[in-house]
Scaffold this active site. Structure first.
Site, PDB file in Angstrom:
ATOM      1  N   HIS A 354     -42.673  91.185  24.117  1.00 16.31           N
ATOM      2  CA  HIS A 354     -42.345  90.185  23.109  1.00 16.31           C
ATOM      3  C   HIS A 354     -40.934  89.639  23.262  1.00 16.31           C
ATOM      4  CE1 HIS A 354     -46.205  91.456  21.581  1.00 16.31           C
ATOM      5  NE2 HIS A 354     -46.274  90.203  21.201  1.00 16.31           N
ATOM      6  N   ARG A 461     -46.513  83.092  15.016  1.00 18.24           N
ATOM      7  CA  ARG A 461     -46.530  84.562  14.947  1.00 18.24           C
ATOM      8  C   ARG A 461     -45.771  85.008  13.704  1.00 18.24           C
ATOM      9  NH1 ARG A 461     -45.924  83.977  20.936  1.00 18.24           N
ATOM     10  NH2 ARG A 461     -47.433  85.347  21.948  1.00 18.24           N
ATOM     11  N   ARG A 497     -50.986  83.075  12.269  1.00 21.59           N
ATOM     12  CA  ARG A 497     -51.628  84.363  12.519  1.00 21.59           C
ATOM     13  C   ARG A 497     -51.138  85.368  11.487  1.00 21.59           C
ATOM     14  NH1 ARG A 497     -50.942  86.981  18.330  1.00 21.59           N
ATOM     15  NH2 ARG A 497     -48.880  87.544  17.557  1.00 21.59           N
ATOM     16  N   GLU A 596     -58.928  89.247  21.899  1.00 20.35           N
ATOM     17  CA  GLU A 596     -57.996  90.113  22.633  1.00 20.35           C
ATOM     18  C   GLU A 596     -58.666  91.417  23.040  1.00 20.35           C
ATOM     19  OE1 GLU A 596     -53.669  89.298  20.776  1.00 20.35           O
ATOM     20  OE2 GLU A 596     -55.139  89.956  19.302  1.00 20.35           O
ATOM     21  N   ASN A 619     -52.687  87.572  26.824  1.00 10.36           N
ATOM     22  CA  ASN A 619     -51.731  88.653  27.113  1.00 10.36           C
ATOM     23  C   ASN A 619     -52.373  90.013  26.829  1.00 10.36           C
ATOM     24  OD1 ASN A 619     -50.030  86.466  27.294  1.00 10.36           O
ATOM     25  ND2 ASN A 619     -49.110  86.788  25.290  1.00 10.36           N
ATOM     26  N   ASP A 620     -52.957  90.114  25.630  1.00  4.44           N
ATOM     27  CA  ASP A 620     -53.580  91.387  25.283  1.00  4.44           C
ATOM     28  C   ASP A 620     -54.927  91.554  25.961  1.00  4.44           C
ATOM     29  OD1 ASP A 620     -51.852  92.971  23.712  1.00  4.44           O
ATOM     30  OD2 ASP A 620     -52.005  91.496  22.105  1.00  4.44           O
ATOM     31  N   ARG A 630     -48.905  96.112  29.015  1.00  2.00           N
ATOM     32  CA  ARG A 630     -48.201  94.872  29.387  1.00  2.00           C
ATOM     33  C   ARG A 630     -46.686  95.044  29.460  1.00  2.00           C
ATOM     34  NH1 ARG A 630     -49.568  91.263  23.966  1.00  2.00           N
ATOM     35  NH2 ARG A 630     -47.642  90.120  24.228  1.00  2.00           N
ATOM     36  N   CYS A 667     -54.038  80.944  23.649  1.00  2.00           N
ATOM     37  CA  CYS A 667     -52.646  80.913  23.188  1.00  2.00           C
ATOM     38  C   CYS A 667     -51.795  81.982  23.871  1.00  2.00           C
ATOM     39  CB  CYS A 667     -52.562  81.047  21.676  1.00  2.00           C
ATOM     40  SG  CYS A 667     -53.180  82.609  21.070  1.00  2.00           S
TER      41      CYS A 667
HETATM   42  C1  PEP Z   1     -51.805  87.440  23.242  1.00  2.00           C
HETATM   43  O1  PEP Z   1     -52.064  88.644  23.162  1.00  2.00           O
HETATM   44  O2  PEP Z   1     -52.114  86.732  24.220  1.00  2.00           O
HETATM   45  C2  PEP Z   1     -51.096  86.772  22.145  1.00  2.00           C
HETATM   46  C3  PEP Z   1     -50.929  85.470  22.122  1.00  2.00           C
HETATM   47  O3  PEP Z   1     -50.582  87.574  21.173  1.00  2.00           O
HETATM   48  P1  PEP Z   1     -49.198  88.377  21.360  1.00  2.00           P
HETATM   49  O4  PEP Z   1     -48.600  87.983  22.672  1.00  2.00           O
HETATM   50  O5  PEP Z   1     -48.336  88.032  20.209  1.00  2.00           O
HETATM   51  O6  PEP Z   1     -49.658  89.794  21.343  1.00  2.00           O
HETATM   52 MG    MG Z   2     -51.764  89.684  21.276  1.00  2.00          MG
END
Ligand code: PEP
Ligand code: MG
Length: 743
Positions: A354, A461, A497, A596, A619-620, A630, A667
């Site tokens: 993050h 977020r 979110r 996710e 990402n997740d 990650r 996203c």
């Molecule tokens: C993701 O997981 O792709 C996402 C957009 O959420 P975050 O990166 O905040 O976990």
């Molecule tokens: Mg995520």
């Protein structure tokens, strides 16, 4: 046995330098294994060099060298497996080095030391009588070698930095692109509070030092507090105001003074008071009070830093700096005056952590995973940070600086060119309209001119403002924040979110200790377990959206249909309450979930019956599909969104959603990367949400590619064996279409 292993590893890790580490290692291993000789060979420039020994002639250290193709030691390194021989001298690969005096040894056991697939060296034990080392001895040595790998590597890294103090180029991984020239500000992490405490006779001098440090802290904190006031960041501001209050004479400030009057130095006084109160608060039952310990630690660190390194905090406020630190946290980044933070370099962290996402949101170039940078003595030195190539150049020459200045101007011109087209729609050459949205978390990253160019906000977020608070924000405070977010994209959709804390996004006031936080109490799980918090957040969103038709609510980390059903029930409750109490004309918001958790890929039909849209959190989704954390640098090479398995999952999701008429967007960070966008467009995605730094560039790119060309190469991409090949294929496409500038 375990204790012996641990003792040896710890002794090696704690040794002053590489040579003493290796000497300790051989002598302790020799005695633990009750053998007559132990030696270590370290791989240096393709040669195995005898680097320490207890049993061979010590004069041979550094002089005996062999390539991997020679000798038994070479054989171990070459085969990457142990060799255990009753009589080494009978083996065809035995090579006698007269200078080491090993004629007397017959029994030979050697194991490779390997760190992340790379051979670091070979550990050897020998004995005079011809006997086979037992299986237990072999297992012990192998376990020791595996445990030692990290410590030996760390020691080698330290030695490299020491032997090349003038090393001027460090490399890492780019987490946010861009090039910048500025001075380094090293934040070396925590200052130990329990370091040696000292008494003093010179009370006046210590009181004066404390007073100066407190004044400097007050100035810094007020400046930070005011800056966030100016930018309507009330949530961040409150952190600094709370710390300021603690500095008062009636609070910790007065306690520090009393300790000095009792004969302690200023540094000791601050440390003692901090330790005492941290302990005191941690012992309290109430979790909120327990968390106050964090404020006390934070304040103690600030004051100590002023006492120990007074210039550093000045630098923080006066000139733009490149922050160099072990691992940047979201709070650390938010705390910096944004226009003074021009670059980030870290030793640790993942590209999709993050902090990295925040760096991209700020548009600040960032290079992460730069090994050894904290030991390079670069504090205050001029740096060129070339995040496009993952490079950090230290104290560059004037010629280099002028070359980079030209590069920076060229980059700026490019950005200007992209920005000039932002008002035009992102439509491919064959007229396929792609909607581009913004990912945001901090209000200050929602500059109106940027939000102007977007089709809306695709991911707000909400946890980021929560993370910057010292307690849960009240309903009214949340309404205020959400209203500003809606205002930043008037007339366009805004996807908010619900709280996605847990994992690597902690709330200081809701500490969660878990073995495996990414698989633990995260996102919607936490919200559903705390309906009182969830309802406040939903009501605040609905309240802020009264009279507008923009609000979309997105649920993070959903893993089963029940969670959606429960969330729908709470949303309905909140909706009815707000409609009745505040906005009689309130419209129902659209509801969506993040895709996710992989299991939901196979339940999209049922999901489509429950929600209005889904958004792929690539990402997740990547971390859960590949089972790769990650944020963990040790496995970061495996974390690859371009893995053909991930791409097939994304394509499957898109097809299923088309079938069930469920709108879908992406996203995750993939949607802001040139190659990622090409693939997503090829799969048929038409809604992409990305950080503000990517928006203009991606818009410009989409306007220059053709959907039909891209769909034609998609199948080939999906059939490739790994992510590197996929990147190569798309890189070629960009080159063939004279779009190399996006690489
Ligand atoms: C993701 O997981 O792709 C996402 C957009 O959420 P975050 O990166 O905040 O976990
Ligand atoms: Mg995520």
């Amino acid at each position: 046995m375990l204790k012996t292993l641990r003792d040896i590893t710890q002794a090696v890790a704690a040794a002053e330098d590489l040579q003493s580490a290796l000497s300790l290692l051989v002598s302790q291993t020799k005695s633990a294994m009750e053998t007559q000789c132990c030696s270590i060979y370290i791989l240096e420039e393709q040669e195995l060099v005898l680097s320490a020994t207890d049993g061979l002639d010590p004069r041979a250290v550094g002089r005996v060298k062999m390539p991997m193709s020679q000798g038994l030691v070479g054989l171990v390194a070459e085969r990457e497996e142990p060799v255990n021989l009753a009589d080494a001298q009978q083996h065809p690969r035995f090579k006698l080095f007269t200078e080491v005096d090993e004629e007397d040894f017959r029994a030979f056991l050697a194991v490779p030391i390997i760190f992340q697939k790379l051979i670091l060296g070979v550990l050897v034990v020998q004995q005079a009588d011809a006997r086979q080392f037992s299986e237990a001895e072999e297992a012990f040595l192998m376990t020791l070698a595996a445990q030692l790998a990290v410590a030996v590597r760390e020691q080698r890294k330290k030695a490299e930095v020491k032997s090349a103090p003038d090393k001027c180029l460090y490399t890492g991984t780019s987490a946010a692109s861009g090039v910048v020239i500025a001075h380094a500000m090293v934040l070396g992490g925590e200052i130990a509070l329990d370091q040696q405490l000292h008494q003093t006779q010179d009370i006046e001098t210590e009181l004066q030092a404390l007073s100066q440090a407190l004044d400097a802290c007050r100035n810094t904190l007020s400046a930070l507090s005011q800056r966030f006031d100016g930018e309507n960041e009330k949530e961040v501001q409150s952190i600094f105001s709370a710390l300021l209050l603690l500095l008062d004479d009636t609070s910790l400030g007065g306690e520090y003074v009393r300790e000095i009057q009792a004969g302690w130095t200023a540094i000791s006084a601050v440390s003692r008071v901090s330790l005492r109160y941290i302990d005191h608060f941690l012992k309290m039952q109430d979790p909120y009070m327990q968390e106050r310990a964090t404020d006390i630690r934070d304040l103690g660190q600030r004051v100590l830093r002023e006492l120990i390194e007074p210039q550093k905090m000045q630098l923080e406020l006066d000139v733009p700096v490149i922050l160099v630190t072990k691992e940047a946290t979201a709070t650390m980044l938010a705390e910096f005056p944004q226009h003074k933070l021009v670059g980030i370099v870290t030793e640790q962290g993942g590209v999709n952590s993050h902090a990295a996402i925040l760096a991209r949101a700020f548009g600040v170039p960032a290079v992460i995973g730069v090994e050894g940078i904290l030991n390079a003595g670069i504090d205050g030195k001029q740096l060129i940070l070339n995040a496009n190539r993952g490079q950090v150049l230290i104290s560059p020459t004037p010629t280099l600086i002028s070359e980079y200045r030209s590069l920076i101007s060229a980059e700026k011109a490019l950005q200007k060119r992209y920005a000039a087209e932002l008002s035009q729609p992102a439509t491919t050459l064959d007229e396929r309209r792609i909607h581009l949205y913004l990912n945001a978390g901090l209000l200050s990253s929602l500059a109106s001119e940027i939000a102007e160019g977007a089709d809306g906000i695709g991911l707000y977020r909400t946890e980021i403002p929560f993370m910057l608070q010292t307690r849960f924000p009240s309903e009214a405070e949340q309404v205020e924040v959400y209203r500003q977010v809606l205002d930043a994209a008037v007339g366009r959709p805004v996807v908010m979110r619900t709280l996605d804390v847990g994992g690597d996004k902690p709330l200081s006031y809701l500490p969660i200790t878990e073995e495996n936080p990414f698989l633990g109490w995260r996102g919607i799980r936490l919200s559903l377990d705390h309906p009182e918090l969830f309802l406040v957040q939903l009501r605040a969103m609905l309240n802020a959206s009264g009279g507008r038709d923009q609000l979309h609510i997105l649920l993070p980390m959903v893993c089963c249909l029940d969670e959606i059903d429960q969330a729908i029930a709470y949303l309905e409750q909140a909706y009815l309450e707000v409609k009745q109490d505040v906005h009689p004309d309130l419209q129902r918001p659209k509801l969506g979930i993040m895709l996710e958790v992989p299991a939901l890929l196979f339940q999209l039909e049922e999901v489509a019956k429950r929600v209005d849209f889904i958004s792929v959190g690539s990402n997740d989704l990547t971390q859960y599909l590949l089972a790769v954390d990650r944020n963990n640098p040790r496995v970061s090479t495996l974390y690859d969104c371009y893995h053909p398995g991930i791409l097939r999952a994304l394509k499957q999701a898109r097809l299923a959603c088309k079938h069930y008429r469920l709108p879908i967007s992406v996203c995750g960070e993939l949607a802001g990367e040139a190659i990622g966008v090409l693939l997503l467009v090829a799969m048929g995605y038409t809604q992409l949400s990305m950080n503000q730094g990517s928006l203009a560039k991606i818009n410009y790119l989409i306007r220059r590619v053709s959907y039909s060309d891209l769909s034609a190469i998609l199948n080939e991409a999906l059939s490739l064996s790994n992510g590197a090949e996929v990147r190569q294929l798309l890189t070629q496409y960009l080159k063939d279409n004279e779009l190399d500038e996006f690489l």
